[in-house]
Design an enzyme around this catalytic site. Structure first.
Site, short mmCIF file in Angstrom:
data_model
loop_
_atom_site.label_atom_id
_atom_site.label_comp_id
_atom_site.label_asym_id
_atom_site.label_seq_id
_atom_site.Cartn_x
_atom_site.Cartn_y
_atom_site.Cartn_z
N VAL A 66 30.58 52.41 87.00
CA VAL A 66 31.31 53.26 86.07
C VAL A 66 32.31 52.38 85.33
CG1 VAL A 66 32.79 55.29 85.78
CG2 VAL A 66 31.11 55.22 87.64
N CYS A 67 32.34 52.48 84.01
CA CYS A 67 33.35 51.82 83.19
C CYS A 67 33.34 50.31 83.42
CB CYS A 67 34.72 52.44 83.46
SG CYS A 67 35.98 52.07 82.23
N ALA A 68 34.50 49.72 83.75
CA ALA A 68 34.61 48.28 83.94
C ALA A 68 33.78 47.77 85.11
CB ALA A 68 36.08 47.89 84.14
N ALA A 118 29.57 54.86 81.07
CA ALA A 118 30.76 54.62 80.26
C ALA A 118 32.01 54.89 81.09
CB ALA A 118 30.70 55.49 79.02
N THR A 146 29.08 50.47 78.96
CA THR A 146 30.40 50.57 79.58
C THR A 146 31.29 51.36 78.63
OG1 THR A 146 32.17 49.31 80.66
CG2 THR A 146 31.29 48.42 78.59
#
Length: 297
Positions: free
Chosen positions: A102-104, A155, A122
């Site tokens: 997730v994300c970073a 993302a 991302t």
């Protein structure tokens, strides 16, 4: 039983972790057994929001049926953030099953070499840097999540819920995922190709209170025949003033804003099995012709 192992790093975002964890926790209530565990390089992991999380420091042996998920961390940039030692990266790299982020968290997968030759995504603020750091990967921009074989990336923040619901739907069927989403009071299960920023968010970054009130009205009644005269009465000004204020604040006219909301909702319905004609009528168009034209635009 399938294990879901969350790999935590200092500065982890709580929602990046809690959203997917709640999905798999909810699956247990449906009789779909998942064992959740949390590992890290230190026993007490500080979160970005200030609380600390307890985690096991022994990296478990994994089977192909297990899922490893790396939540994101506070990262105005990727370089120099999300510290993970060689042992943790080797453990990620060696896992024979599904790895998700997730994300970073996508950066952790990149450092483990799992993004090379794959499509990934991302948070929209980190897409350019992710592409620069891992040129062998193909960064898909402005989507909620990307599935490429056994590597799944999503993302920012709340998109981890969409990713986890997708994994449940893939394994147990969309009905199970829908039941979990309903229990979590998630408005709608979004598809991976949906945009990260909705039309509602893209045109709300202004400070005009009058236009915000008009947008509230359009959003509440976007399936209706809402005229410029209706908006003018609500705002207490002329139709010409409504158009001028709205266009200056958002960059588009009120009619175009309503159309964007209709198309976005129709796209969601089509992605969940509705026909173009059915989706068009559900969002306020008389038939599918206008929807087709706006989608093509």
């Amino acid at each position: 039983m399938r294990r879901v192992v969350f790999l935590l790093v200092p500065g982890v975002h709580l929602l990046d972790l809690a959203g997917p964890a709640q999905v798999f926790f909810g699956a247990n209530d449906l009789g779909l057994p998942y064992e959740l565990s949390y590992v890290a390089e230190v026993p007490d992991v500080p979160s970005a929001q200030g609380t600390s999380l307890r985690a096991d420091t022994e990296l478990p042996e994994l089977t192909p049926d297990d899922l490893v998920l790396v939540p994101g961390w506070r990262a105005p940039r990727l370089k120099g953030t999300g510290p993970l030692g060689a042992a943790a990266l080797d453990w990620l790299r060696a896992h024979p099953g599904t790895v998700a982020s997730v994300c970073a968290g996508a950066d952790a997968l990149g450092r483990a070499g799992l993004l090379d030759g794959r499509r990934c995504t991302t948070h929209h603020d980190l897409q350019d840097e992710l592409a620069d750091r891992y040129p062998a990967a193909t960064v898909v921009r402005d989507v909620l999540y990307v599935v490429d074989g056994r590597v799944v990336t999503s993302a920012g923040i709340a998109s981890g819920i969409d990713l986890a619901l997708h994994l449940v739907a893939t394994r147990h069927g969309p009905a199970a995922a829908a039941r979990i989403a309903r229990t979590m009071v998630v408005y709608a299960r979004r598809n991976g190709g949906d945009q990260q920023a909705s039309a509602l968010l893209r045109h709300r970054s202004h400070v005009d209170d009058t236009v915000h009130r008009l947008q509230d009205l359009v959003e509440a009644r976007f399936v209706e025949r809402l005229t410029l005269a209706d908006l003018a009465r609500a705002a207490g000004c002329s139709e010409r003033t409504v158009t001028r204020l709205f266009t200056r604040a958002t960059g588009i006219t009120p009619l175009r804003y309503q159309q964007l909301l209709r198309v976005e909702r129709a796209e969601h319905l089509i992605g969940h099995g509705a026909t173009v004609e059915g989706a068009a009528r559900a969002v306020g168009f008389e038939d599918g012709r206008m929807l087709r034209r706006l989608r093509a635009r």
